[in-house]
Scaffold this motif. Sequence first.
Motif, PDB file in Angstrom:
ATOM      1  N   UNK A  63      42.974  19.451  57.420  1.00  0.00           N
ATOM      2  CA  UNK A  63      44.073  20.367  57.113  1.00  0.00           C
ATOM      3  C   UNK A  63      44.609  20.008  55.735  1.00  0.00           C
ATOM      4  N   UNK A  64      44.625  20.954  54.823  1.00  0.00           N
ATOM      5  CA  UNK A  64      45.065  20.742  53.437  1.00  0.00           C
ATOM      6  C   UNK A  64      44.350  19.547  52.794  1.00  0.00           C
ATOM      7  N   UNK A  65      43.060  19.404  53.065  1.00  0.00           N
ATOM      8  CA  UNK A  65      42.265  18.351  52.444  1.00  0.00           C
ATOM      9  C   UNK A  65      42.387  16.985  53.087  1.00  0.00           C
ATOM     10  N   UNK A  66      43.196  16.864  54.143  1.00  0.00           N
ATOM     11  CA  UNK A  66      43.377  15.574  54.810  1.00  0.00           C
ATOM     12  C   UNK A  66      42.936  15.667  56.259  1.00  0.00           C
ATOM     13  N   UNK A  67      42.447  14.551  56.800  1.00  0.00           N
ATOM     14  CA  UNK A  67      42.106  14.480  58.216  1.00  0.00           C
ATOM     15  C   UNK A  67      43.374  14.127  58.995  1.00  0.00           C
ATOM     16  N   UNK A  76      47.748  27.767  62.720  1.00  0.00           N
ATOM     17  CA  UNK A  76      47.335  27.054  61.518  1.00  0.00           C
ATOM     18  C   UNK A  76      45.814  27.099  61.423  1.00  0.00           C
ATOM     19  N   UNK A  77      45.295  27.393  60.234  1.00  0.00           N
ATOM     20  CA  UNK A  77      43.854  27.378  60.011  1.00  0.00           C
ATOM     21  C   UNK A  77      43.441  25.967  59.593  1.00  0.00           C
ATOM     22  N   UNK A  78      42.567  25.354  60.379  1.00  0.00           N
ATOM     23  CA  UNK A  78      42.067  24.008  60.099  1.00  0.00           C
ATOM     24  C   UNK A  78      40.549  24.054  60.132  1.00  0.00           C
ATOM     25  N   UNK A  79      39.918  22.932  59.809  1.00  0.00           N
ATOM     26  CA  UNK A  79      38.458  22.835  59.879  1.00  0.00           C
ATOM     27  C   UNK A  79      38.091  21.719  60.843  1.00  0.00           C
ATOM     28  N   UNK A  80      37.229  22.063  61.803  1.00  0.00           N
ATOM     29  CA  UNK A  80      36.716  21.073  62.742  1.00  0.00           C
ATOM     30  C   UNK A  80      35.539  20.373  62.063  1.00  0.00           C
ATOM     31  N   UNK A  81      35.612  19.066  61.986  1.00  0.00           N
ATOM     32  CA  UNK A  81      34.596  18.306  61.270  1.00  0.00           C
ATOM     33  C   UNK A  81      33.838  17.421  62.252  1.00  0.00           C
ATOM     34  N   UNK A 118      30.708  14.634  62.175  1.00  0.00           N
ATOM     35  CA  UNK A 118      30.014  13.802  61.182  1.00  0.00           C
ATOM     36  C   UNK A 118      28.608  14.309  60.888  1.00  0.00           C
ATOM     37  N   UNK A 119      28.284  14.382  59.609  1.00  0.00           N
ATOM     38  CA  UNK A 119      26.952  14.771  59.185  1.00  0.00           C
ATOM     39  C   UNK A 119      26.682  16.261  59.220  1.00  0.00           C
ATOM     40  N   UNK A 120      27.699  17.085  59.506  1.00  0.00           N
ATOM     41  CA  UNK A 120      27.505  18.528  59.589  1.00  0.00           C
ATOM     42  C   UNK A 120      28.573  19.234  58.774  1.00  0.00           C
ATOM     43  N   UNK A 121      28.331  20.508  58.481  1.00  0.00           N
ATOM     44  CA  UNK A 121      29.317  21.315  57.766  1.00  0.00           C
ATOM     45  C   UNK A 121      30.527  21.549  58.675  1.00  0.00           C
ATOM     46  N   UNK A 122      31.694  21.710  58.071  1.00  0.00           N
ATOM     47  CA  UNK A 122      32.906  21.915  58.860  1.00  0.00           C
ATOM     48  C   UNK A 122      32.950  23.337  59.414  1.00  0.00           C
ATOM     49  N   UNK A 123      33.640  23.508  60.536  1.00  0.00           N
ATOM     50  CA  UNK A 123      33.774  24.787  61.217  1.00  0.00           C
ATOM     51  C   UNK A 123      35.230  25.210  61.181  1.00  0.00           C
ATOM     52  N   UNK A 124      35.550  26.426  60.681  1.00  0.00           N
ATOM     53  CA  UNK A 124      36.945  26.864  60.681  1.00  0.00           C
ATOM     54  C   UNK A 124      37.459  27.115  62.098  1.00  0.00           C
ATOM     55  N   UNK A 125      38.675  26.647  62.367  1.00  0.00           N
ATOM     56  CA  UNK A 125      39.303  26.800  63.674  1.00  0.00           C
ATOM     57  C   UNK A 125      40.759  27.180  63.439  1.00  0.00           C
ATOM     58  N   UNK A 126      41.269  28.139  64.200  1.00  0.00           N
ATOM     59  CA  UNK A 126      42.681  28.465  64.139  1.00  0.00           C
ATOM     60  C   UNK A 126      43.365  27.753  65.296  1.00  0.00           C
ATOM     61  N   UNK A 127      44.302  26.861  64.997  1.00  0.00           N
ATOM     62  CA  UNK A 127      45.010  26.105  66.009  1.00  0.00           C
ATOM     63  C   UNK A 127      46.324  26.794  66.329  1.00  0.00           C
ATOM     64  N   UNK A 128      46.565  26.958  67.605  1.00  0.00           N
ATOM     65  CA  UNK A 128      47.841  27.472  68.092  1.00  0.00           C
ATOM     66  C   UNK A 128      48.378  26.402  69.017  1.00  0.00           C
ATOM     67  N   UNK A 129      49.626  25.995  68.838  1.00  0.00           N
ATOM     68  CA  UNK A 129      50.131  24.868  69.633  1.00  0.00           C
ATOM     69  C   UNK A 129      50.243  25.224  71.110  1.00  0.00           C
ATOM     70  N   UNK A 130      49.939  24.240  71.947  1.00  0.00           N
ATOM     71  CA  UNK A 130      50.138  24.398  73.388  1.00  0.00           C
ATOM     72  C   UNK A 130      51.589  24.083  73.668  1.00  0.00           C
ATOM     73  N   UNK A 131      51.858  22.923  74.256  1.00  0.00           N
ATOM     74  CA  UNK A 131      53.238  22.505  74.431  1.00  0.00           C
ATOM     75  C   UNK A 131      53.467  21.325  73.476  1.00  0.00           C
ATOM     76  N   UNK A 132      54.086  21.622  72.362  1.00  0.00           N
ATOM     77  CA  UNK A 132      54.287  20.629  71.303  1.00  0.00           C
ATOM     78  C   UNK A 132      55.311  19.568  71.662  1.00  0.00           C
ATOM     79  N   UNK A 133      56.208  19.900  72.528  1.00  0.00           N
ATOM     80  CA  UNK A 133      57.388  19.061  72.683  1.00  0.00           C
ATOM     81  C   UNK A 133      57.295  18.076  73.849  1.00  0.00           C
ATOM     82  N   UNK A 134      56.150  17.950  74.486  1.00  0.00           N
ATOM     83  CA  UNK A 134      56.035  16.988  75.578  1.00  0.00           C
ATOM     84  C   UNK A 134      55.695  15.620  75.047  1.00  0.00           C
TER      85      UNK A 134
END
Length: 175
Positions: free
Chosen positions: A125-129, A152-157, A159-175
């Motif tokens: 996300x934004x160039x950082x893991x 949020x648009x992130x990339x699933x990485x 190892x050794x493969x190209x990254x895959x775009x993934x859109x993350x939507x929070x489940x229950x953030x506050x637990x």
Amino acid sequence: MELAAFQFDHARHRHTRGFRFLQLGWSDGNTFLPVTFSLLSGQNQVCGAKADARTHSGKRKLQAQRKAPEVVRELLVSSLSQGVQASYVLFNLWFSSPKMFRQLRRLKLQAVAMVKRSKKVYYRFNGQMMDVKAIFKAQKKRRGRSRYLLSVLVKAVVEGEASTPVTCIPGNLYQ
């Protein structure tokens, strides 16, 4: 019974002897049709079994001893090859991992799943893991908008493969 193992029952909060039932089905939003299934064993088997990979029962026994994400992929490949048409795969957070998202993308399928909040799973996300909790913590709440509507648009990485775009939507953030 062969391959029966001690499984944790999350409803009763105790261990019982048996199998985990993994089912793959097709739905149009109103109807659910079971397509295929697999019974999965576990680490603490009550009674082991020898499996002969040449027979149908032997193949089932070998499948029962593999990890659930591997079996999910096998069930999907089998169903797609038999003519089941699907664009999306809906599953719970037990199966959500960068590796699973990558495998689904190879099968030309999109995933709809709650993403695991784990310190062991990272997305780019934004160039950082970062882990999922840190990604959503970094996002500012917008005035008049629920934090649950954030995506949020992130990339699933993997190892050794190209990254895959993934859109993350929070489940229950506050637990």
